[in-house]
Design an enzyme around this catalytic site. Structure first.
Site, PDB file in Angstrom:
ATOM      1  CG  PHE A   1      -2.470   0.378   0.793  1.00  0.00           C
ATOM      2  CD1 PHE A   1      -2.989  -0.944   0.445  1.00  0.00           C
ATOM      3  CD2 PHE A   1      -3.348   1.150   1.296  1.00  0.00           C
ATOM      4  CE1 PHE A   1      -4.494  -0.889   0.346  1.00  0.00           C
ATOM      5  CE2 PHE A   1      -4.762   1.159   1.071  1.00  0.00           C
ATOM      6  CZ  PHE A   1      -5.248  -0.244  -0.147  1.00  0.00           C
TER       7      PHE A   1
ATOM      8  CD  GLN B   1      -5.307  10.267   2.665  1.00  0.00           C
ATOM      9  OE1 GLN B   1      -6.320   9.338   2.880  1.00  0.00           O
ATOM     10  NE2 GLN B   1      -3.906  10.214   2.619  1.00  0.00           N
TER      11      GLN B   1
ATOM     12  CG  HIS C   1      -8.361   7.677  -2.413  1.00  0.00           C
ATOM     13  ND1 HIS C   1      -7.611   7.251  -3.797  1.00  0.00           N
ATOM     14  CD2 HIS C   1      -8.039   6.673  -1.591  1.00  0.00           C
ATOM     15  CE1 HIS C   1      -7.333   6.184  -3.358  1.00  0.00           C
ATOM     16  NE2 HIS C   1      -7.309   5.586  -1.809  1.00  0.00           N
TER      17      HIS C   1
ATOM     18  CG  LEU D   1     -11.543   5.085  -2.945  1.00  0.00           C
ATOM     19  CD1 LEU D   1     -10.530   6.164  -2.829  1.00  0.00           C
ATOM     20  CD2 LEU D   1     -12.036   3.891  -1.457  1.00  0.00           C
TER      21      LEU D   1
ATOM     22  CD  GLU E   1      -2.581   4.143  -1.055  1.00  0.00           C
ATOM     23  OE1 GLU E   1      -3.456   5.273  -1.322  1.00  0.00           O
ATOM     24  OE2 GLU E   1      -1.686   3.512  -0.198  1.00  0.00           O
TER      25      GLU E   1
ATOM     26  NE  ARG F   1      -4.375   6.230   0.157  1.00  0.00           N
ATOM     27  CZ  ARG F   1      -5.602   5.874   1.306  1.00  0.00           C
ATOM     28  NH1 ARG F   1      -6.472   6.130   1.714  1.00  0.00           N
ATOM     29  NH2 ARG F   1      -5.835   4.525   0.642  1.00  0.00           N
TER      30      ARG F   1
ATOM     31  CG  HIS G   1     -10.455   9.286   0.811  1.00  0.00           C
ATOM     32  ND1 HIS G   1     -11.428   8.065   0.396  1.00  0.00           N
ATOM     33  CD2 HIS G   1      -9.754   8.244   1.848  1.00  0.00           C
ATOM     34  CE1 HIS G   1     -10.787   6.709   1.027  1.00  0.00           C
ATOM     35  NE2 HIS G   1      -9.984   7.068   1.635  1.00  0.00           N
TER      36      HIS G   1
ATOM     37  NE  ARG H   1      -6.606   7.704   6.798  1.00  0.00           N
ATOM     38  CZ  ARG H   1      -7.009   6.711   5.833  1.00  0.00           C
ATOM     39  NH1 ARG H   1      -6.684   5.084   6.018  1.00  0.00           N
ATOM     40  NH2 ARG H   1      -7.984   7.535   4.711  1.00  0.00           N
TER      41      ARG H   1
HETATM   42  C1  LIG Z   1     -14.883   4.326  -0.334  1.00  0.00           C
HETATM   43  C2  LIG Z   1     -13.968   4.119   1.523  1.00  0.00           C
HETATM   44  C3  LIG Z   1     -13.074   3.897   1.447  1.00  0.00           C
HETATM   45  C4  LIG Z   1     -12.204   2.979   2.165  1.00  0.00           C
HETATM   46  N1  LIG Z   1     -10.681   2.841   2.306  1.00  0.00           N
HETATM   47  C5  LIG Z   1     -10.536   2.232   3.499  1.00  0.00           C
HETATM   48  C6  LIG Z   1      -9.396   1.128   3.304  1.00  0.00           C
HETATM   49  O1  LIG Z   1      -9.689   0.610   2.723  1.00  0.00           O
HETATM   50  N2  LIG Z   1      -8.759   1.902   4.275  1.00  0.00           N
HETATM   51  C7  LIG Z   1      -8.561   1.540   5.694  1.00  0.00           C
HETATM   52  O2  LIG Z   1      -7.633   2.009   6.774  1.00  0.00           O
HETATM   53  N3  LIG Z   1      -9.220   3.549   5.856  1.00  0.00           N
HETATM   54  C8  LIG Z   1     -10.388   3.917   4.360  1.00  0.00           C
HETATM   55  N4  LIG Z   1     -11.076   3.974   4.962  1.00  0.00           N
HETATM   56  C9  LIG Z   1     -10.900   5.493   5.913  1.00  0.00           C
HETATM   57  C10 LIG Z   1     -12.124   4.784   6.988  1.00  0.00           C
HETATM   58  O3  LIG Z   1     -13.160   3.646   6.472  1.00  0.00           O
HETATM   59  C11 LIG Z   1     -12.570   5.589   7.739  1.00  0.00           C
HETATM   60  O4  LIG Z   1     -11.557   6.466   7.918  1.00  0.00           O
HETATM   61  C12 LIG Z   1     -12.671   4.886   8.947  1.00  0.00           C
HETATM   62  O5  LIG Z   1     -14.211   3.833   8.272  1.00  0.00           O
HETATM   63  C13 LIG Z   1     -14.178   5.931   9.417  1.00  0.00           C
HETATM   64  O6  LIG Z   1     -14.553   5.300  10.478  1.00  0.00           O
HETATM   65  P1  LIG Z   1     -15.397   5.896  12.309  1.00  0.00           P
HETATM   66  O7  LIG Z   1     -15.995   4.744  13.184  1.00  0.00           O
HETATM   67  O8  LIG Z   1     -14.812   6.749  12.554  1.00  0.00           O
HETATM   68  O9  LIG Z   1     -16.591   6.405  11.297  1.00  0.00           O
HETATM   69  P2  LIG Z   1     -17.541   5.755  10.379  1.00  0.00           P
HETATM   70  O10 LIG Z   1     -17.713   4.784   9.872  1.00  0.00           O
HETATM   71  O11 LIG Z   1     -18.347   6.846   9.736  1.00  0.00           O
HETATM   72  O12 LIG Z   1     -19.168   6.147  11.282  1.00  0.00           O
HETATM   73  C14 LIG Z   1     -20.089   7.239  11.547  1.00  0.00           C
HETATM   74  C15 LIG Z   1     -20.659   6.540  12.742  1.00  0.00           C
HETATM   75  O13 LIG Z   1     -20.895   7.953  13.447  1.00  0.00           O
HETATM   76  C16 LIG Z   1     -22.939   7.613  13.175  1.00  0.00           C
HETATM   77  N5  LIG Z   1     -23.624   8.709  13.137  1.00  0.00           N
HETATM   78  C17 LIG Z   1     -22.543  10.526  12.853  1.00  0.00           C
HETATM   79  N6  LIG Z   1     -23.119  11.457  12.926  1.00  0.00           N
HETATM   80  C18 LIG Z   1     -24.203  11.480  14.008  1.00  0.00           C
HETATM   81  C19 LIG Z   1     -25.140  11.468  14.863  1.00  0.00           C
HETATM   82  N7  LIG Z   1     -25.140  12.417  14.658  1.00  0.00           N
HETATM   83  N8  LIG Z   1     -25.717  11.084  15.163  1.00  0.00           N
HETATM   84  C20 LIG Z   1     -26.104   9.528  15.428  1.00  0.00           C
HETATM   85  N9  LIG Z   1     -24.901   9.163  15.341  1.00  0.00           N
HETATM   86  C21 LIG Z   1     -24.590   9.677  14.051  1.00  0.00           C
HETATM   87  C22 LIG Z   1     -22.741   7.239  11.688  1.00  0.00           C
HETATM   88  O14 LIG Z   1     -24.369   7.022  11.979  1.00  0.00           O
HETATM   89  C23 LIG Z   1     -22.200   6.406  11.773  1.00  0.00           C
HETATM   90  O15 LIG Z   1     -22.937   4.759  12.469  1.00  0.00           O
HETATM   91  C24 LIG Z   1     -12.027   4.400   3.714  1.00  0.00           C
HETATM   92  C25 LIG Z   1     -12.771   4.936   3.763  1.00  0.00           C
HETATM   93  C26 LIG Z   1     -13.634   5.756   2.289  1.00  0.00           C
HETATM   94  C27 LIG Z   1     -14.940   6.482   2.621  1.00  0.00           C
END
Ligand SMILES: Cc1cc2nc3c(=O)[nH]c(=O)nc-3n(C[C@H](O)[C@H](O)[C@H](O)COP(=O)(O)OP(=O)(O)OC[C@H]3O[C@@H](n4cnc5c(N)ncnc54)[C@H](O)[C@@H]3O)c2cc1C
Length: 595
Positions: free
Chosen positions: A124, A245, A247, A257, A260, A291, A358, A403
């Site tokens: 990666f 970032q 992507h 997306l 990578e 990135r 991203h 990142r």
């Molecule tokens: C398409 C894509 C691919 C990715 N691929 C990778 C990868 O391969 N490897 C890697 O390391 N990272 C990757 N990333 C980055 C990584 O996936 C994210 O940074 C990470 O999943 C975020 O997780 P989180 O638990 O912080 O939030 P999220 O998974 O975004 O969850 C947020 C939660 O908060 C809740 N929420 C938000 N606001 C409120 C509110 N006001 N009230 C109640 N609930 C609320 C939502 O409902 C949800 O449940 C990727 C990101 C994307 C977009």
């Protein structure tokens, strides 16, 4: 019970976690397993959180397929962060990585396997062996659906541990008392339109990122920065929000997306002349440079007239030289996305891609236990009692100014778990009071007045029009390359839009599943996040990581080796030092980044 000026229903928990993505559910699991009474709120069903979309992998120096160790991972992360990451937190994360990945494996997460049964790992961007010598295979993957496998595993574990979920509930605002301590949240039930106070001894924000402040984004529509908005309105600063970032490979025109991991499996970026241009920009890591590097190189190729297509406005990602079997087995979703969103089959034709927003490196400032910190009486990192933040909404800071891929899923799991452990320990050692703190009399005033304003509106602005104007503003004024002129125009514009967002007209006032009201409430969070971003960016007069400033093209460690803190009130900025002291090893000193 105190004299709260409202008759809102109230419920009490040991801990309330806002967000059911990877970070929230890794934290809640720790709490529920320890027997705490924990509620998790989510705007969507937990397994629809954006973590489900993560594709490429989770980073850990298991060394299953090439020699590796956590110290190399730490070096890559510090260098990747352009030296803005806090080295204590980075050491902690990279050391914990193998442990938390094996734990996921034992939870039943269906990783891809090597013939000898060990977890499959792919190369990666920015991950290297022996301090930058050559790419290393560090990304633990479940095909190109790693986040899907991870989130479902965590959800099932939480169900078994009897975590209580509030599905389709939106937290509106934090409750802070006169001491500044956090006592829970006020939340809105989407199904009924009712509001409730959730009292908590500990509140954890795990609300994810805010990629929806940009027009072209890989992020889910729910990623509206609610955690940042709530923190900002509660007087808590946001850290390093100028660092976002891009992507390198979002599908041109669609934003979806392309991981990578495609380049990890051997995919190559080419310009209109068919040239593998990354060889010029990053001779060692080529297409697998970090990135920020690859996005800037692509932008430059396009600007200098070497973009592909009739308008010369995208780059091609070639996979057709790979074994079709690799594409079908290791990248099945990518093939599906390319067919559906770009109308090409990558087994035969290149995918048109452009740099697309991203991930936010910044967020709510925390230490590596997940406790939210803010400056107080000369201490830049004073703890805010009762509040934690984990995942993309938090700034620990392990990602600094840029990142590395796979380090976010890792961040969720390492710090979700660490925060959970810290909270459990606080309860066990009597550091959390046995009783809930009295709620302040004005506990629900702010969210109730916000609701009353939109519900009482008879004319005013349209939510979607203002939201789109914010996204256009960010896209135009805060892109891959920034200039002083663009940024200062962007600041003026965002302040105008913030004012417009104060007078939203909600036409449909109905209660049941009124998504227009939810969007109007989300708009306030888009505004705070966008303001934080562009005001912080305008002030930083250097180029570092993802903040590429054409008027100040060099990194300036003497002046700018510091974290930005933005306060909503008056758009005030403050700064705090970077923690350059790792926990047990020697500091990595800043050097020029080449790859
Ligand atoms: C398409 C894509 C691919 C990715 N691929 C990778 C990868 O391969 N490897 C890697 O390391 N990272 C990757 N990333 C980055 C990584 O996936 C994210 O940074 C990470 O999943 C975020 O997780 P989180 O638990 O912080 O939030 P999220 O998974 O975004 O969850 C947020 C939660 O908060 C809740 N929420 C938000 N606001 C409120 C509110 N006001 N009230 C109640 N609930 C609320 C939502 O409902 C949800 O449940 C990727 C990101 C994307 C977009």
């Amino acid at each position: 019970m105190t004299a709260v000026k409202t008759s809102l229903p109230r419920r009490r928990y040991d801990a309330v976690i806002v967000g059911a993505g990877g970070a929230g559910m890794r934290c809640s699991l720790q709490l529920a397993q320890a027997g705490l009474n924990v509620a998790v709120l989510s705007k969507v069903f937990p397994t629809r959180s954006h973590t489900v979309a993560a594709q490429g992998g989770i980073g850990a120096s298991l060394g299953n397929m090439s020699e590796d160790n956590w110290y190399w991972h730490m070096f890559d992360t510090v260098k990747g962060s352009d030296y803005l990451g806090d080295q204590d937190a980075i050491e902690f994360m990279c050391r914990e990585a193998p442990k938390v990945v094996y734990e996921l494996e034992h939870f039943g997460m269906p990783f891809d396997r090597n013939p000898d049964g060990t977890i499959y790992q792919r190369p990666f961007g920015g991950h290297t062996a022996n301090f930058g010598e050559k790419p290393v295979q560090r990304a633990c993957a479940a095909a190109d659906r790693t986040g899907h496998a991870l989130l479902h595993t965590l959800y099932q574990r939480n169900v078994a541990a009897r975590t209580q979920f509030f599905v389709e509930w939106m937290a509106l605002d934090l409750i802070r008392d006169a001491d500044g301590d956090v006592c829970g949240v006020v939340a809105y039930e989407m199904e009924t339109g009712e509001v409730m106070i959730l009292e908590a001894k500990i509140t954890v924000f795990a609300t994810g990122g805010a990629g929806r402040i940009w027009a072209a984004s890989t992020n889910a529509f729910i990623n509206t920065g609610d955690g940042m908005g709530m923190a900002a309105r509660a007087g808590i600063p946001l850290e390093d929000m100028e660092f976002w970032q891009f992507h390198p490979t979002g599908v041109a025109g669609a934003g979806v997306l392309i991981t990578e991991g495609v380049r990890g499996e051997g995919g190559i970026l080419r310009n209109k002349n068919g040239e593998r241009f990354m060889e010029r920009y990053a001779p060692t890591l080529k297409d697998l440079a970090p990135r920020d590097f690859v996005s800037r190189s692509m932008d430059q190729e396009i600007k200098e007239g070497r973009g592909c297509g009739p308008n010369g406005d995208y780059i091609e990602l070639h996979l057709s030289h790979l074994d079709p079997d690799t594409i079908i087995k290791k990248l099945p979703s990518i093939r599906e996305i390319a067919i559906k969103f770009a109308n090409i089959d990558p087994i035969k034709d290149p995918i048109p891609v452009v740099p697309t927003i991203h991930y936010q490196m910044g967020g709510i400032p925390t230490n590596y236990y997940g406790q939210v910190v803010a400056p107080k009486s000369g201490n830049p990192n004073a703890i805010i009692n009762g509040l934690y933040a984990v995942g993309e909404c938090a700034c620990v800071s392990v990602h600094g100014a840029n990142r590395l891929g796979t380090n976010s899923l890792l961040d969720l799991i390492v710090f979700g778990r660490a925060a959970g452990n810290h909270i459990v320990d606080q309860f066990k050692t009597g550091k959390v009071a046995k009783e809930h703190k009295d709620l302040p009399a004005d506990a629900a005033d702010l969210p109730m007045s916000r609701l009353a304003k939109i519900d009482g509106s008879t004319s005013g602005e349209n939510t979607q029009v203002v939201a789109q104007a914010i996204r256009d503003n960010m896209q135009k004024h805060c892109g891959v390359f920034r200039t002083s002129a663009l940024l200062s125009e962007g600041v003026i514009r965002i302040n105008e839009l913030a004012e417009a967002a104060e007078s939203i007209h909600l036409k449909d006032k109905s209660k049941v599943f009124n998504t227009a009201r939810v969007e109007a409430l989300e708009l306030a969070n888009l505004v705070e996040t966008a303001k934080a971003t562009i005001v912080s960016a305008e002030a930083r007069k250097e180029s570092r990581g993802a903040h590429a400033h054409s008027d100040f093209p060099e990194r300036d460690d003497a002046t700018w080796m510091k974290h930005t803190l933005w306060y909503s009130e008056g758009n005030r900025l403050d700064y705090k030092p970077v923690n350059t002291k790792p926990l047990t090893v020697e500091t990595f000193q800043p050097k020029k980044r080449t790859f």
